[in-house]
Write a protein that holds these residues in place. Structure first.
Motif, PDB file in Angstrom:
ATOM      1  N   TYR A 144      21.818  60.141  -5.937  1.00 34.69           N
ATOM      2  CA  TYR A 144      20.517  59.879  -5.346  1.00 34.69           C
ATOM      3  C   TYR A 144      20.754  59.058  -4.087  1.00 34.69           C
ATOM      4  N   THR A 145      20.203  59.503  -2.985  1.00 30.91           N
ATOM      5  CA  THR A 145      20.291  58.757  -1.731  1.00 30.91           C
ATOM      6  C   THR A 145      18.881  58.505  -1.230  1.00 30.91           C
ATOM      7  N   MET A 146      18.510  57.245  -1.157  1.00 33.33           N
ATOM      8  CA  MET A 146      17.194  56.876  -0.647  1.00 33.33           C
ATOM      9  C   MET A 146      17.386  56.205   0.698  1.00 33.33           C
ATOM     10  N   GLU A 147      16.880  56.864   1.715  1.00 33.83           N
ATOM     11  CA  GLU A 147      17.016  56.356   3.073  1.00 33.83           C
ATOM     12  C   GLU A 147      15.652  56.381   3.733  1.00 33.83           C
ATOM     13  N   ASP A 148      15.162  55.204   4.096  1.00 32.87           N
ATOM     14  CA  ASP A 148      13.826  55.026   4.659  1.00 32.87           C
ATOM     15  C   ASP A 148      12.779  55.660   3.743  1.00 32.87           C
ATOM     16  N   GLN A 149      12.184  56.777   4.139  1.00 31.18           N
ATOM     17  CA  GLN A 149      11.135  57.399   3.333  1.00 31.18           C
ATOM     18  C   GLN A 149      11.577  58.726   2.750  1.00 31.18           C
ATOM     19  N   THR A 150      12.883  58.923   2.604  1.00 33.27           N
ATOM     20  CA  THR A 150      13.421  60.182   2.114  1.00 33.27           C
ATOM     21  C   THR A 150      14.324  59.929   0.913  1.00 33.27           C
ATOM     22  N   LEU A 151      14.135  60.735  -0.128  1.00 35.91           N
ATOM     23  CA  LEU A 151      15.005  60.714  -1.304  1.00 35.91           C
ATOM     24  C   LEU A 151      15.726  62.051  -1.360  1.00 35.91           C
ATOM     25  N   THR A 152      17.048  61.989  -1.350  1.00 34.94           N
ATOM     26  CA  THR A 152      17.867  63.192  -1.421  1.00 34.94           C
ATOM     27  C   THR A 152      18.622  63.178  -2.745  1.00 34.94           C
ATOM     28  N   ILE A 153      18.586  64.313  -3.453  1.00 33.28           N
ATOM     29  CA  ILE A 153      19.289  64.436  -4.717  1.00 33.28           C
ATOM     30  C   ILE A 153      20.333  65.527  -4.572  1.00 33.28           C
ATOM     31  N   ASP A 154      21.602  65.150  -4.768  1.00 33.68           N
ATOM     32  CA  ASP A 154      22.720  66.084  -4.699  1.00 33.68           C
ATOM     33  C   ASP A 154      23.292  66.288  -6.093  1.00 33.68           C
TER      34      ASP A 154
END
Length: 169
Positions: free
Chosen positions: A67-77
């Protein structure tokens, strides 16, 4: 507001029969290859097919999530076999409806058997008994989805500070 980047890696607990199945495939592969060397070359093909099956099973049975949370974006790899990475979701946190523990009343309407709202569900948890998981309801491609996540304290606190009315701890 402050810029931030929080990365968390979750390793999925292997199923109980995985180790037994791997060993069985490997034993049979070696057995067929030895039979192919000593008796007939016709046994070599099943041996090589079992080796190939073992390789693919090894890759697809080991899953990790990042899980990568950067500013207002959550990315799930999704990481398969510690080698292959695939981005499953890139989500805008502004479109989040709710994030709460799985037993919280805020997500009662989205439960599997008792809830009134049915959504596509994506499970990115570790299956560890002592690790609490959270349910996130969020919009993706103009459709609401349900995510099951193992969120760290840092991620939860950051989400709570950014979206206090949507995150329940």
């Amino acid at each position: 507001m402050y810029n931030y980047k929080i990365v968390e890696q979750v390793k999925r607990k292997p199923k109980a029969a995985t180790r037994l199945l791997r060993r069985t495939m490997l034993i049979f592969a070696v057995f067929f290859l030895l039979l192919g060397i000593m008796i007939s070359q016709g046994f070599m093909l099943p041996g090589f097919l079992l080796v190939a099956l073992y390789f693919f099973y090894d890759i697809f049975s080991q899953r990790e999530y990042e899980y990568t949370m950067e500013d207002q974006t959550l990315t799930i790899d999704v990481i398969l076999g510690r080698r292959y990475r695939k981005t499953a979701h890139v989500l805008d946190l502004n479109s989040m409806a709710v994030t709460a523990p799985s037993a919280h009343h805020a997500v009662d309407a989205y439960r599997k058997n008792t809830g009134s709202i049915k959504l596509p569900k994506y499970d990115y948890t570790s299956y560890e008994e002592d690790t609490p998981y959270y349910t996130m309801i969020i919009m993706e491609n103009s459709q609401k989805i349900k995510l099951l996540l193992d969120l760290s304290e840092d991620m939860l606190n950051t989400l709570k500070k950014r979206y206090p009315d949507k995150v329940y701890l």
